[in-house]
Each structure stands twice: as C-alpha cells, then as structure tokens.
Design a protein around this motif. Structure first.
Motif, PDB file in Angstrom:
ATOM      1  N   ALA A 439      -0.886   6.981   6.924  1.00  0.00           N
ATOM      2  CA  ALA A 439      -0.547   6.883   5.597  1.00  0.00           C
ATOM      3  C   ALA A 439      -1.753   7.281   4.516  1.00  0.00           C
ATOM      4  N   GLU A 481       3.308   4.549   1.518  1.00  0.00           N
ATOM      5  CA  GLU A 481       2.707   5.673   0.704  1.00  0.00           C
ATOM      6  C   GLU A 481       1.488   4.941  -0.276  1.00  0.00           C
ATOM      7  N   LYS A 484      -2.095   5.226   0.453  1.00  0.00           N
ATOM      8  CA  LYS A 484      -2.948   6.780   0.247  1.00  0.00           C
ATOM      9  C   LYS A 484      -4.133   6.758  -0.466  1.00  0.00           C
TER      10      LYS A 484
END
Ligand code: UTP
Length: 504
Positions: A439, A481, A484
């Motif tokens: 991720a 996500e 990130k």
C-alpha cells in the motif's frame, strides 16, 4: 434414561462388563454422574464399535493399500483454479460472484472446533488461544472480525445488508467454555442470533483387544468422533434446517487453528459456484515431496484426499513438464459445500464413512484401580475426517492458494519445530507487513531502522516486526490506501482509531 440394570445387561452382552468394575466403590454423586455418561453411550452399537476399532487397528499395522497407486491421478486441470496461475479476469469474476452470493446472505461459515488440541496442550478451546499478537486477540476474535468485515465489504459493494451466519461445531470439551467466552466478549460485535453452536458426538477410546478404556473408576475415556463427526452432528442438531430457514445455500467449512483463514472467501465461494461444484477444497502447493500433508487427487476417477503415508516416495516425487510436483495439492482443511450436498450426505452417505484409526496414549485405571499414564500408545481412537465425503461429490473443484497468505495452523506448543504460536503469529504479522508495503507505507522497526519489505518477505525474514492490521480495517489487504507515503514505526496496530488518525 435407561436404568443401571439395563445398562449392566447391555455392557455384559457386549463384552464390556469391566466398565462397572468399580461401581460399588463410587460415592452416590459419582454414581449418578457415571450413570448419566453411560446412558449417553450408543449401547446397541457399542460391541460393533469396539470390535471395529480393534480390527481396524490391527489392519492399520499391515502394508498400505497396493491397489491405490495404479489408480492414482491428479485432479484434472478443468477442475482446478489457482490464485497464482489463473487468468486475472477469471479471478476477478469469481470474486464478484462470491460477493454477490454473500450479499444475498446465501453464504455461511462453519467452524470445526470440537478438537481437544492435545498437542498444543492447553486446557481450554484452541479458539480462545492468544498467540501473542500486539493486540492480544484470540483466534475466535480474529475470525469474528473477519465475518464482520466481509459482511461490510459485500454490503458496500452491492448495496444490500447481509448476514454471514457462523456455525460452530464444538464437543463436550469445548462447548461451554466457548459459549462463556463469546458471552463475556459480547460476541465480538456479532449478532448472537447469527452464531449457532452445536455439539458433535463423543465415542469411547478402546484397547487393542477391543475393551472400552476406563479413564477413572467412574469415567470412560471418551473422545470426539473426529471433524468428520460433522455430518452426524448436522443431523443431531437440525443444523441444515436452520441453514435452509436462513436461505443459506453455500457453506465454507474451516478449522479453528488456521490463523490466516479467509472466512467466507468470496474468491473461493465464487470459484466453486461458477464451476457448478457441490464440493470444493482449497489447497496449497506441497513444499516438498515428503511433506506430511494429505493430497487432494483422484483414485479410480473418484475424488479423495490421500494421506502422505499412502503414497510411495517415488510417486510423491513425480514431476510434470514444468518441473512441478504431479501430486502437489496439499489439503488445508478448507472446504466448500453446497447445502444440498450436505443434505445428501446426511440422508444417504454419512453411514458409509469409514473411521480412521489413531493410536494414542490414553491414561487409564488398571484392574486394581491405580491411575496409569502410559508411555506408549495403548488405546484406539476412531475418527472420521471432514473430507471423507469427497468421494460422494458429483463435482469437486480445487483452488490452489498461496501458503504464506492463507495457511498457518496452530498445532503445537512453542518449542516445537513447526505450527506453533510463534509461527502463527509471525505468519500473520509478516502478511500485514506485506500489505502495508504494497500500500506504499515504509515500516520502521522498534529501534527506528527502516525495513525493506519485499513482496515475498516471509515470517522467517522478519520474525518480530510487530505491525498488525485489524480485520475490521482490512479483510485481505484491501482498503489500505491511507497508508500510502506514510512512515510507521513498529509496534503498531492499525485499528479503526489509528486509521482515522492517519487519515486526519
Ligand atoms: P486436529 O486434527 O488438528 O486436532 O483438528 P486438534 O484437536 O486441533 O489437535 P490435537 O490433534 O488434539 O493436537 C483439526 C481441526 O478439526 C477440529 C479441530 O478443532 C480443528 O479445528 N476437530 C478435530 C473437530 O472439530 N472435532 C474433532 O473431533 C477433531
């Protein structure tokens, strides 16, 4: 309840008079309890059970079945799928199909949790075991949270509220503590009405000469009848009727001890449904030819799991044109069944299942009333296996999955070479580190050193990186996500609160 006299007559008639040898020495409470236990025995079938156990144990010491090998063949390619090798579009389609079925509340999970966990050596159900994760979660809690999450994912994908009921097969050893544990933990956020616990039968352990073993002066050595006792237990407890009433059509059956189990796995369910299967098995590629796992294959065209000991070493070593093992489909006790197949098994096939023999050290009282802890196996336990029904399948399919992502069983106490709390913990943490790296997060160890996480990093490479993701945040690596570009120092638990903070 039969009277003492009736029980005595039945025991005498089946060559088991010794069971009541110490009756006069028991206090009235012990007598009452013993009587209750004896009344639960299947007395009409006791003689047959004892004889069959002794005969099966004698036969087990003979040479393996010579007829097996010429008839052995791997599962044909059209019945196989593979997370690694199948076409990505196919995989996506199967997953969509699985989510669709889940969203319609047609999928249930069924946990086999009746085992005694003797190798792990704790006196409570294995599902209550804490393998030492940073969160301290037990196996039961992890599984409950995966159910919550998969329901949520199906809902958000397809927009309809759904339920994945959780059927839990327990035994005399595990039912009460499991019930209490769930109550004490508010059912881990699940609806209690969607958790159905039921009990499998117990059967007596028997000596090599066919005598029921007395564990105490007023207690028979009983053991659950193996995870294949499921089918009798389904009938005894009206479980299939419950499934029908809820509209459940597909059942994902799994073992309590696999910390990586993907419960109600949409990919597996969708794969089986799309292939029109009545039975499905997840397998992992055997690590090496001599690995002691059962292999899903065919014998004379009939699907079954063949034990490693039944296959000759030279056959186990056979390789195909690409160098892969021919008999590589290692069974991980992770199965799909349609409800209608289970119904057929219960109604038609269950009595044809042949028990397997396990020779065990069973503590007993000798004829003088002394407690004995044997150092060598002295008893026979007869167990059925959940996969014994494969030969009755009209269409069995097999999905090969990645071992490091889906299979790490807890069998032994720490200190053993494999399948311990440490290996289970590390398998889960390593997986979560891989998810974080994929991720786009950078992980630091406890000293603040940067850790290079390669996608294939295994538990052995990073045994103690304490990075744990709650199943409530991610079921199988999705939805991360928010990681990130983040740098995260371990130990770290990504739960709902931490996720909110990272997003803030
Ligand atoms: P195992 O054969 O590994 O047995 O069970 P176990 O009880 O966990 O451990 P040992 O052999 O005593 O050390 C595989 C799965 O089948 C279930 C177990 O709970 C586990 O999920 N099982 C086993 C049952 O549900 N019933 C049984 O009678 C035996």
């Amino acid at each position: 309840m039969p009277s003492l006299q009736q029980i005595r007559t039945a025991l005498d008639g089946s060559g088991q008079a010794h069971v009541l040898r110490f009756w006069p020495e028991l206090g009235s409470e012990q007598q009452e309890e013993f009587l209750r236990e004896l009344a639960q025995l299947d007395l009409p079938r006791l003689e047959e059970h004892c004889r069959a156990a002794a005969e099966a144990a004698a036969a087990a010491s003979c040479a393996p079945d010579r007829d097996l090998e010429p008839n052995l063949e791997p599962v044909p390619p059209e019945s196989m799928g593979s997370v690694r090798r199948s076409d990505p579009d196919c995989l996506a389609g199967w997953e969509r199909e699985g989510f669709l079925q889940i969203s319609r509340s047609r999928v249930a999970v069924l946990l086999l949790a009746g085992g005694q966990g003797t190798r792990l050596g704790v006196r409570y159900p294995k599902g209550m075991f804490d393998v030492g994760l940073p969160s301290g979660k037990t196996l039961y809690q992890i599984q409950a949270e995966r159910i919550l999450k998969i329901q949520q994912l199906a809902e958000s994908r397809l927009g309809s509220k759904c339920t994945v009921p959780w059927y839990i097969m327990t035994s005399e050893f595990t039912l009460k503590p499991t019930q209490t544990f769930f109550q004490d933990n508010a059912h881990f956020g699940l609806q209690p009405s969607n958790i159905v616990m039921f009990e499998q039968r117990m059967i007596p352990a028997v000596t090599f000469d066919g005598k029921v073993i007395l564990e105490g002066k007023g207690k028979i050595a009983m053991a659950p009848d193996g995870n294949g006792g499921l089918y009798q237990a389904l009938e005894d407890n009206g479980v299939l009727e419950d499934m029908e009433a809820r509209g459940v059509e597909f059942v994902h059956v799994y073992c309590v001890d696999n910390i990586l189990v993907k419960m109600a796995d949409p990919l597996f369910v969708g794969f089986c449904v799309a292939k029109g299967a009545d039975c499905g098995a997840k397998v992992v590629e055997k690590a090496h030819p001599a690995e002691p796992v059962g292999v899903v294959c065919r014998v004379g065209g009939v699907p079954q799991v063949v034990e490693y000991s039944e296959i000759r070493p030279e056959t186990a070593r056979l390789r195909g044109s690409a160098g892969e093992l021919v008999y590589s489909a290692g069974n991980i006790c992770n199965h799909f069944f349609t409800r209608s197949f289970l119904q057929d098994v219960v109604e038609t096939f269950k009595d044809q299942l042949k028990p397997h023999v396990a020779l065990k050290k069973v503590p007993f009282v000798d004829s003088c009333g002394n407690q004995v802890k044997p150092s060598e196996p002295n008893g026979i336990k007869m167990e059925k296996f959940v996969f014994d029904v494969f030969p009755f399948s009209r269409r069995l399919v097999v999905l090969e999955v990645q071992r490091e992502d889906e299979f790490s069983p807890l069998k032994n106490a720490d200190g053993a070479p494999s399948d311990t709390p440490a290996t289970a913990r590390n398998a889960l943490l390593a997986q979560h580190c891989r998810w974080a790296a994929a991720a786009g997060a950078a992980l630091l160890d406890e000293q603040g050193n940067s850790i290079q996480m390669l996608p294939s990093s295994s538990a052995e490479n990073h045994p103690a990186l304490k990075y744990e993701i709650s199943p409530l945040v991610s079921y199988f690596g999705e939805g991360l996500e928010l990681l990130k570009g983040k740098t995260i120092r371990t130990p770290f638990i990504l739960d709902g609160a931490a996720a909110a903070e990272l997003q803030a």
